[in-house]
Design a protein around this motif. Structure first.
Motif, mmCIF file in Angstrom:
data_model
loop_
_atom_site.group_PDB
_atom_site.id
_atom_site.type_symbol
_atom_site.label_atom_id
_atom_site.label_comp_id
_atom_site.label_asym_id
_atom_site.label_seq_id
_atom_site.Cartn_x
_atom_site.Cartn_y
_atom_site.Cartn_z
ATOM 1 N N MET A 156 0.793 -1.214 0.000
ATOM 2 C CA MET A 156 0.000 0.000 0.000
ATOM 3 C C MET A 156 0.833 1.276 0.000
ATOM 4 O O MET A 156 0.371 2.314 -0.439
ATOM 5 C CB MET A 156 -0.991 0.003 1.170
ATOM 6 C CG MET A 156 -2.023 -1.115 1.056
ATOM 7 S SD MET A 156 -3.039 -0.975 -0.446
ATOM 8 C CE MET A 156 -3.250 -2.704 -0.863
ATOM 9 N N ASP A 157 2.110 1.167 0.466
ATOM 10 C CA ASP A 157 2.967 2.332 0.232
ATOM 11 C C ASP A 157 3.205 2.339 -1.267
ATOM 12 O O ASP A 157 3.475 1.290 -1.844
ATOM 13 C CB ASP A 157 4.337 2.233 0.915
ATOM 14 C CG ASP A 157 4.286 1.550 2.253
ATOM 15 O OD1 ASP A 157 3.208 1.547 2.877
ATOM 16 O OD2 ASP A 157 5.325 0.995 2.657
ATOM 17 N N ASP A 158 3.112 3.456 -1.867
ATOM 18 C CA ASP A 158 3.426 3.551 -3.282
ATOM 19 C C ASP A 158 2.487 2.688 -4.136
ATOM 20 O O ASP A 158 2.914 2.028 -5.080
ATOM 21 C CB ASP A 158 4.871 3.070 -3.491
ATOM 22 C CG ASP A 158 5.551 3.926 -4.544
ATOM 23 O OD1 ASP A 158 4.861 4.747 -5.156
ATOM 24 O OD2 ASP A 158 6.766 3.760 -4.734
ATOM 25 N N SER A 174 1.850 -14.397 -15.324
ATOM 26 C CA SER A 174 1.938 -14.852 -13.935
ATOM 27 C C SER A 174 0.679 -14.473 -13.171
ATOM 28 O O SER A 174 0.010 -13.501 -13.503
ATOM 29 C CB SER A 174 3.144 -14.220 -13.244
ATOM 30 O OG SER A 174 4.337 -14.678 -13.831
ATOM 31 N N ARG A 175 0.386 -15.269 -12.153
ATOM 32 C CA ARG A 175 -0.706 -14.904 -11.250
ATOM 33 C C ARG A 175 -0.130 -14.267 -9.998
ATOM 34 O O ARG A 175 0.988 -14.583 -9.588
ATOM 35 C CB ARG A 175 -1.508 -16.154 -10.877
ATOM 36 C CG ARG A 175 -2.191 -16.743 -12.100
ATOM 37 C CD ARG A 175 -2.971 -17.979 -11.764
ATOM 38 N NE ARG A 175 -3.324 -18.667 -12.997
ATOM 39 C CZ ARG A 175 -3.655 -19.956 -13.065
ATOM 40 N NH1 ARG A 175 -3.695 -20.691 -11.958
ATOM 41 N NH2 ARG A 175 -3.950 -20.499 -14.222
ATOM 42 N N ILE A 176 -0.924 -13.400 -9.388
ATOM 43 C CA ILE A 176 -0.461 -12.635 -8.235
ATOM 44 C C ILE A 176 -1.281 -12.987 -6.998
ATOM 45 O O ILE A 176 -2.511 -12.943 -7.033
ATOM 46 C CB ILE A 176 -0.615 -11.110 -8.488
ATOM 47 C CG1 ILE A 176 0.022 -10.692 -9.826
ATOM 48 C CG2 ILE A 176 -0.065 -10.312 -7.308
ATOM 49 C CD1 ILE A 176 1.512 -10.872 -9.887
ATOM 50 N N ALA A 177 -0.581 -13.318 -5.922
ATOM 51 C CA ALA A 177 -1.259 -13.531 -4.637
ATOM 52 C C ALA A 177 -0.864 -12.418 -3.674
ATOM 53 O O ALA A 177 0.309 -12.028 -3.597
ATOM 54 C CB ALA A 177 -0.865 -14.885 -4.055
ATOM 55 N N ILE A 178 -1.857 -11.889 -2.951
ATOM 56 C CA ILE A 178 -1.585 -10.914 -1.903
ATOM 57 C C ILE A 178 -1.386 -11.715 -0.612
ATOM 58 O O ILE A 178 -2.313 -12.338 -0.108
ATOM 59 C CB ILE A 178 -2.749 -9.910 -1.753
ATOM 60 C CG1 ILE A 178 -3.113 -9.290 -3.120
ATOM 61 C CG2 ILE A 178 -2.393 -8.835 -0.735
ATOM 62 C CD1 ILE A 178 -1.970 -8.614 -3.839
ATOM 63 N N THR A 183 -3.223 -8.487 7.664
ATOM 64 C CA THR A 183 -2.266 -7.867 8.582
ATOM 65 C C THR A 183 -1.965 -6.435 8.157
ATOM 66 O O THR A 183 -1.401 -5.659 8.907
ATOM 67 C CB THR A 183 -0.938 -8.647 8.650
ATOM 68 O OG1 THR A 183 -0.369 -8.679 7.343
ATOM 69 C CG2 THR A 183 -1.176 -10.066 9.114
ATOM 70 N N GLY A 184 -2.317 -6.078 6.931
ATOM 71 C CA GLY A 184 -2.070 -4.722 6.430
ATOM 72 C C GLY A 184 -3.323 -3.883 6.556
ATOM 73 O O GLY A 184 -4.219 -4.205 7.322
ATOM 74 N N TYR A 185 -3.370 -2.831 5.787
ATOM 75 C CA TYR A 185 -4.490 -1.905 5.916
ATOM 76 C C TYR A 185 -5.069 -1.565 4.553
ATOM 77 O O TYR A 185 -5.358 -0.415 4.264
ATOM 78 C CB TYR A 185 -4.030 -0.609 6.603
ATOM 79 C CG TYR A 185 -3.412 -0.855 7.944
ATOM 80 C CD1 TYR A 185 -4.226 -0.949 9.070
ATOM 81 C CD2 TYR A 185 -2.039 -1.017 8.069
ATOM 82 C CE1 TYR A 185 -3.661 -1.189 10.303
ATOM 83 C CE2 TYR A 185 -1.472 -1.261 9.310
ATOM 84 C CZ TYR A 185 -2.286 -1.352 10.413
ATOM 85 O OH TYR A 185 -1.733 -1.596 11.625
ATOM 86 N N SER A 192 -9.887 -3.411 -4.704
ATOM 87 C CA SER A 192 -10.637 -3.716 -5.922
ATOM 88 C C SER A 192 -9.840 -3.351 -7.171
ATOM 89 O O SER A 192 -10.120 -3.837 -8.255
ATOM 90 C CB SER A 192 -11.974 -2.966 -5.918
ATOM 91 O OG SER A 192 -11.723 -1.582 -6.026
ATOM 92 N N ARG A 193 -8.841 -2.510 -7.012
ATOM 93 C CA ARG A 193 -8.057 -2.110 -8.192
ATOM 94 C C ARG A 193 -6.751 -2.879 -8.325
ATOM 95 O O ARG A 193 -6.029 -2.716 -9.311
ATOM 96 C CB ARG A 193 -7.765 -0.613 -8.121
ATOM 97 C CG ARG A 193 -9.030 0.210 -8.397
ATOM 98 C CD ARG A 193 -8.893 1.630 -7.941
ATOM 99 N NE ARG A 193 -7.693 2.276 -8.504
ATOM 100 C CZ ARG A 193 -7.260 3.455 -8.120
ATOM 101 N NH1 ARG A 193 -7.888 4.118 -7.182
ATOM 102 N NH2 ARG A 193 -6.177 3.962 -8.662
ATOM 103 N N LEU A 194 -6.425 -3.685 -7.327
ATOM 104 C CA LEU A 194 -5.166 -4.430 -7.392
ATOM 105 C C LEU A 194 -5.246 -5.507 -8.462
ATOM 106 O O LEU A 194 -6.182 -6.301 -8.467
ATOM 107 C CB LEU A 194 -4.876 -5.116 -6.057
ATOM 108 C CG LEU A 194 -4.134 -4.339 -4.983
ATOM 109 C CD1 LEU A 194 -3.882 -5.259 -3.796
ATOM 110 C CD2 LEU A 194 -2.815 -3.785 -5.517
#
Ligand code: C2E
Ligand code: MG
Ligand code: MG
Ligand code: MG
Length: 275
Positions: A156-158, A174-178, A183-185, A192-194
């Motif tokens: 979330m920074d930047d 590639s697929r992306i996992a968060i 634990t974050g904010y 929704s935009r990630l």
């Protein structure tokens, strides 16, 4: 006498600080050495479909085979790699090695088993991170099995810059996992935009699941939120059957944890899960 005692404790304090600084310098030297002498290794931990328990993929987790200390955990050295910038070279190695393993599995005739590597935000921020990934992955024209995990709290920074980088990785196939989700904010707006494919529920929540009704509702909400955004949900740190059962009931898509398989060296992983 009091002054003397004080002097002694000040002395002890600076001795300790000096020792710590020396250990840190030594650790940095050893890590440079490790990068050159191939002391790093990728362990693999299986992920399974929650409902069928079918193997769905693996997460690659770095280990350091220290010549004297044996296996060192990433918690101890990833922060040092990040602070010194060594993470750039080591991260590039992790991606190359991850891709190599996934190709090996294809060659063995195993179809569709994906490997996810972890990436630090310090790597994402590198000017030529996308260029490096493009060089590695573009030749496959999107037909490869290398995915990425990125920790939520750092994303979330930047955020604007990171969205661009994640989109570029997805464009490469590639697929992306968060990772460590919860634990974050993350604000709902950014979530929704990630450009992401899945959320990994942090294991601190999984650990509380069986005792805490609040955690059950929290996880229920995370799963519903993720599904409404078209994301899959993976639970990490699943250690017992009760947790696995609850997660299945809550419609969590995939599970990963010591209950189903610990991170293992490649050969052991293949013997246990690909035989
Ligand atoms: P992570 O990506 O969230 O990985 C999950 C961690 O939980 C791993 O720790 C794994 O061994 C551990 N784990 C898995 N199942 C269970 C379980 O059932 N119970 C418990 N208590 N733990 C479980 P590990 O391997 O020590 O890695 C720690 C962190 O280091 C990773 O967290 C990731 O953030 C980072 N990391 C690991 N490999 C790499 C890498 O190649 N590059 C980067 N940048 N970071 C890495
Ligand atoms: Mg991870
Ligand atoms: Mg995690
Ligand atoms: Mg973690």
């Amino acid at each position: 006498a009091e002054a003397k005692a004080r002097d002694r404790s000040v002395q002890a304090f600076t001795d300790e600080a000096r020792r710590r600084a020396a250990r840190r310098v030594e650790l940095e030297r050893e890590l440079r050495d490790a990068a050159e002498n191939e002391q790093f290794e990728l362990f693999l931990q299986p992920k399974f479909e929650s409902a069928s328990r079918r193997l769905s993929g693996a997460e690659a987790l770095i280990r350091w085979r220290h010549p004297q200390r044996g296996l060192v955990s990433p918690a101890e050295f990833i922060p040092v790699l990040e602070e010194t910038g060594l993470i750039v070279d080591v991260g590039a190695w992790v991606r190359r090695r991850g891709l190599e393993i996934s190709r090996r599995w294809r060659d063995m005739g195993i179809a569709g088993l994906r490997i996810a590597v972890n990436v630090s935000v310090q790597e994402l921020r590198q000017q030529n991170f996308v260029a490096g990934c493009t060089e590695l992955l573009a030749p496959a024209g999107g037909d490869h099995d290398l995915d990425f995990e990125i920790t939520e709290s750092m994303l979330m920074d930047d955020i604007h810059q990171n969205i661009g980088v994640l989109q570029a990785l997805r464009d490469l196939g590639s697929r992306i996992a968060i990772d460590d989700f919860g634990t974050g904010y993350s604000s709902l707006n950014y979530l929704s935009r990630l450009p992401a494919d899945s959320l990994k529920i942090d294991r601190s929540f999984v650990a509380l699941l069986a005792q805490s009704p609040d955690t059950v509702s929290l996880v229920t909400n995370i799963v519903n939120l993720a599904h409404s955004l078209g994301l899959r949900v993976v639970a990490e740190g699943v250690e017992d059957e009760e947790q696995a059962k609850l997660l299945r009931l809550l419609r969590c898509d995939e599970v990963q944890g010591f209950l189903l398989g610990r991170p293992l060296p490649l050969e052991d992983f293949e013997r246990s899960f690909l035989a």
